[in-house]
Every structure is written in structure tokens, then in C-alpha cells.
Scaffold this active site. Structure first.
Site, PDB file in Angstrom:
ATOM      1  N   HIS A  46      48.991 115.457 -92.975  1.00 20.74           N
ATOM      2  CA  HIS A  46      48.775 115.674 -91.538  1.00 20.74           C
ATOM      3  C   HIS A  46      47.375 116.230 -91.293  1.00 20.74           C
ATOM      4  CE1 HIS A  46      53.293 116.424 -91.879  1.00 20.74           C
ATOM      5  NE2 HIS A  46      53.251 115.426 -91.025  1.00 20.74           N
ATOM      6  N   GLY A 157      49.098 107.896 -89.971  1.00 19.32           N
ATOM      7  CA  GLY A 157      48.855 107.764 -91.409  1.00 19.32           C
ATOM      8  C   GLY A 157      49.296 106.422 -91.966  1.00 19.32           C
ATOM      9  N   GLU A 158      48.538 105.922 -92.933  1.00 22.04           N
ATOM     10  CA  GLU A 158      48.933 104.699 -93.654  1.00 22.04           C
ATOM     11  C   GLU A 158      50.170 104.939 -94.504  1.00 22.04           C
ATOM     12  OE1 GLU A 158      45.670 103.347 -96.031  1.00 22.04           O
ATOM     13  OE2 GLU A 158      44.484 102.772 -94.293  1.00 22.04           O
ATOM     14  N   GLN A 163      55.268 101.630 -89.778  1.00 18.42           N
ATOM     15  CA  GLN A 163      55.198 102.371 -88.501  1.00 18.42           C
ATOM     16  C   GLN A 163      53.830 102.177 -87.851  1.00 18.42           C
ATOM     17  OE1 GLN A 163      56.779 106.507 -87.893  1.00 18.42           O
ATOM     18  NE2 GLN A 163      54.639 107.046 -88.167  1.00 18.42           N
ATOM     19  N   SER A 195      54.700 114.355 -98.291  1.00 16.87           N
ATOM     20  CA  SER A 195      55.683 114.107 -97.240  1.00 16.87           C
ATOM     21  C   SER A 195      56.414 115.406 -96.955  1.00 16.87           C
ATOM     22  CB  SER A 195      56.689 113.050 -97.715  1.00 16.87           C
ATOM     23  OG  SER A 195      57.834 113.060 -96.881  1.00 16.87           O
TER      24      SER A 195
HETATM   25  P1  AMP Z   1      55.471 112.846 -89.719  1.00 16.37           P
HETATM   26  O1  AMP Z   1      55.299 114.300 -89.417  1.00 16.37           O
HETATM   27  O2  AMP Z   1      56.106 112.570 -91.028  1.00 16.37           O
HETATM   28  O3  AMP Z   1      56.078 112.080 -88.576  1.00 16.37           O
HETATM   29  O4  AMP Z   1      53.998 112.270 -89.874  1.00 16.37           O
HETATM   30  C1  AMP Z   1      53.046 112.438 -88.852  1.00 16.37           C
HETATM   31  C2  AMP Z   1      51.848 111.586 -89.165  1.00 16.37           C
HETATM   32  O5  AMP Z   1      51.290 111.989 -90.413  1.00 16.37           O
HETATM   33  C3  AMP Z   1      52.196 110.107 -89.284  1.00 16.37           C
HETATM   34  O6  AMP Z   1      51.157 109.333 -88.699  1.00 16.37           O
HETATM   35  C4  AMP Z   1      52.263 109.913 -90.774  1.00 16.37           C
HETATM   36  O7  AMP Z   1      51.986 108.587 -91.177  1.00 16.37           O
HETATM   37  C5  AMP Z   1      51.179 110.854 -91.245  1.00 16.37           C
HETATM   38  N1  AMP Z   1      51.371 111.224 -92.649  1.00 16.37           N
HETATM   39  C6  AMP Z   1      52.523 111.649 -93.236  1.00 16.37           C
HETATM   40  N2  AMP Z   1      52.336 111.838 -94.558  1.00 16.37           N
HETATM   41  C7  AMP Z   1      51.042 111.509 -94.813  1.00 16.37           C
HETATM   42  C8  AMP Z   1      50.240 111.477 -95.998  1.00 16.37           C
HETATM   43  N3  AMP Z   1      50.724 111.821 -97.194  1.00 16.37           N
HETATM   44  N4  AMP Z   1      48.942 111.089 -95.886  1.00 16.37           N
HETATM   45  C9  AMP Z   1      48.430 110.735 -94.672  1.00 16.37           C
HETATM   46  N5  AMP Z   1      49.137 110.741 -93.531  1.00 16.37           N
HETATM   47  C10 AMP Z   1      50.427 111.119 -93.591  1.00 16.37           C
END
Ligand code: AMP
Length: 297
Positions: A46, A157-158, A163, A195
Site C-alpha cells: 500500500h 496495485g498490480e 481487479q 498482502s
Molecule cells: P487492499 O487493501 O488489499 O484492497 O489493497 C489496496 C490496494 O493496494 C490495491 O490496489 C492492491 O492491489 C494494492 N496492493 C495490495 N498488495 C500489494 C502489494 N503487495 N504490492 C503493491 N500493491 C498492493
């Protein structure tokens, strides 16, 4: 007791009115606004998106909302990690301009009756096959966030590759006036993609988890050496299953359409697999193959 988030050095906006009032003068002053949507339990993945936002916009808003409608009843909505106070502490060190922290009642008040239903990349047979309500939930909440905050730029994020494709399509289809950008996947030193759900892993599972990215790298290396995707994927699946993973999918797709990969375009290797009660997803880029069969590096 009053809500500690309201007294935090980071400006916390728990309502739509508050975030709109916060953003309005920035917009009036012609400042560029970036939004990084998250579900909190922030980690370096994040934060890398927040840094990317910081570099490109005068104002950065992070949203933190665990979106109930993207979880099926059998999924982990109630156990999903929530740590607002430490997330805010972390964001305070980044010079964030505001954090949008709606609750479910703000996002979906009584009588809420709208859902965005998506096909195309949302029906590619990957995450959607295991999580049928997921993308409609994500599309609905992200459309709302983009309308509420009205950023110039939104960064995703990729790590969540399907998504990302779905959200690009959403913005295109609804003519939302925002630029969608992506950031690369941040990994632990042993290759495990960061994650919020990694906290679910037991110590033994955590030790096995980097096997997922190693298996993907082995497929990529094998392709570069002239191997065939089908055979390499089958080998990787066998190894993962022997290590204790239960695979939802391990597939090579076209990176743009998420449809079949024919070799001459950018490819993407995508995986979802269970370790015990934890579902892990990951993906890596696969370079196109030259007409003579060689991977272009
Ligand atoms: P989330 O809180 O899991 O919904 O993720 C929020 C954002 O952070 C989303 O755009 C995800 O794709 C991104 N994100 C989650 N994990 C990673 C990671 N390891 N590297 C880069 N971006 C991430």
C-alpha cells in the site's frame, strides 16, 4: 468515549460531506489530487502506492474501507484485519492530506439499491470463478469512491491484476474523469507478495508460501528457455500441490485482455492457491515471444 481517529494528526474524513469539503478547496486551487483506495491493514505494498501518489499529485487521499459487499458469506469479512489507529499512525509519516474512512452505514445507507455488474475482464474465469460476488462489489465501491473523492488520479496495485483490468474497464465504460495508474507488486525478501491476509498464515504455512512465487518464476524461466507453457504449468502445479497448496488456478493469459495468450503479446502468469485457510494470489509479467519462438527480454 470519543473516536480517537477524530483527534489524529492525519485529517480523517468519516463522511462523504467531510471528504468533499476537504477536497473542494484543493480542486478550486487547481491542485492535482490522487486517491489510493485500500481496505487498511496497511503494508509496504500500500505504502509504495502512496509514495507513487505523492510523487504525482499535490494532494493525496487514502481511503480505508473494508467493503462488505465484495465478500461472499463464506469469506473472511468478519476476520479481515482492521487496525485503523496504526494505519493512521503510519500514514501520518507520509504527509498524506486526508484519509477517507467511511463506515458501512455511510457507504451503503438503509435502502441502498444499486450494484454495478461487470463482464469483460470481470468474467475472465479467474478470481470471478471462485468469488462470484467479488468484482461487482469492487466495481460498485470503487465507482462510489471515485465519485465521492473525485480525484484526478487513482492508483491500484498490480498484485490484484484482474481487479486492475476490471477497474480500468469500469472507468472507461462509465466515462469517469480519472486517470487509472498501477504500481508494481511489493514482495517480502523471500518473494512472497505482500498482502494484508498474510497474517492468517501459520508459521509453517508462512515458510511454504514463497513457493508460489518460486513456482511462477520457474514457469517464466522455463518459457524463456524455450519450454512450452502447458508442460511448465503442469510441473509447477504438481510441485505446488505436493508442497501442500490447493490451486484455484495457475494460468497464462494475455496481459491486456486476460483472454487466451498467443505468445506474441505481453503475457501474464496468474495464480490463486490456498494454504490451509488462507487464499493467496499473485501474478508476474511474461514477455512476448518472437516469431522464431524466443522470449523477448
Ligand atoms: P487492499 O487493501 O488489499 O484492497 O489493497 C489496496 C490496494 O493496494 C490495491 O490496489 C492492491 O492491489 C494494492 N496492493 C495490495 N498488495 C500489494 C502489494 N503487495 N504490492 C503493491 N500493491 C498492493
Amino acid at each position: 468515549m470519543s473516536d480517537p481517529a477524530l483527534h489524529h494528526p492525519v485529517l480523517c474524513c468519516p463522511t462523504v460531506e467531510a471528504i468533499r469539503a476537504c477536497v473542494a478547496p484543493w480542486r478550486q486551487a487547481g491542485e492535482r489530487i490522487a486517491l489510493v483506495p485500500t481496505m487498511g491493514a496497511l503494508h509496504e505494498g500500500h505504502l509504495s502506492l502512496v509514495r507513487q501518489a505523492r510523487r504525482q499529485a499535490e494532494r493525496v487521499v487514502v481511503s480505508i474501507f473494508v467493503n462488505p459487499i465484495q465478500f461472499a458469506p463464506n469469506e473472511d469479512f468478519s476476520s479481515y484485519p482492521r487496525q485503523l489507529q496504526s494505519d493512521l499512525d503510519l500514514l501520518a509519516t507520509f504527509g498524506i492530506d486526508a484519509v477517507f474512512t467511511p463506515d458501512a452505514g455511510v457507504m451503503y445507507p438503509a435502502g441502498f439499491a444499486t450494484s454495478i455488474s461487470m463482464a469483460g475482464p470481470a468474467a475472465a474465469g479467474l478470481e470471478d470463478a471462485s468469488r462470484p460476488v467479488f468484482f461487482n462489489g469492487v466495481a460498485t465501491v470503487v465507482a462510489k469512491l471515485l465519485i465521492q473523492v473525485a480525484p484526478d488520479l487513482a492508483i491500484f496495485g498490480e498484485k490484484d491484476f484482474q481487479q486492475l483490468a476490471v477497474l480500468k474497464q469500469l472507468v472507461l465504460d462509465l466515462d469517469l474523469p480519472v486517470m487509472v495508474q498501477s504500481g508494481p507488486t511489493m514482495r517480502e525478501a523471500d518473494g512472497l507478495a505482500m498482502s494484508s491476509r498474510n497474517v492468517y498464515l501459520s508459521a509453517a504455512e508462512r515458510a511454504l508460501a514463497p513457493g508460489l512465487s518460486r513456482a511462477m518464476q520457474a514457469v517464466k524461466t522455463g518459457l524463456a528457455a524455450g519450454g512450452t507453457a502447458q508442460a511448465l504449468i503442469r510441473t509447477a502445479e504438481t510441485e505446488l500441490e505436493q508442497a501442500g497448496f490447493r490451486i484455484d488456478y495457475l494460468v497464462l493469459r494475455d496481459a491486456t485482455t486476460l483472454g487466451e495468450w498467443h505468445g506474441h503479446s505481453e503475457g501474464r502468469l496468474l495464480v490463486a492457491a490456498w494454504l490451509g485457510k488462507t487464499r493467496l494470489i499473485d501474478n508476474i509479467a511474461i514477455a512476448p515471444v518472437d516469431p522464431d519462438g524466443q522470449i523477448k527480454e
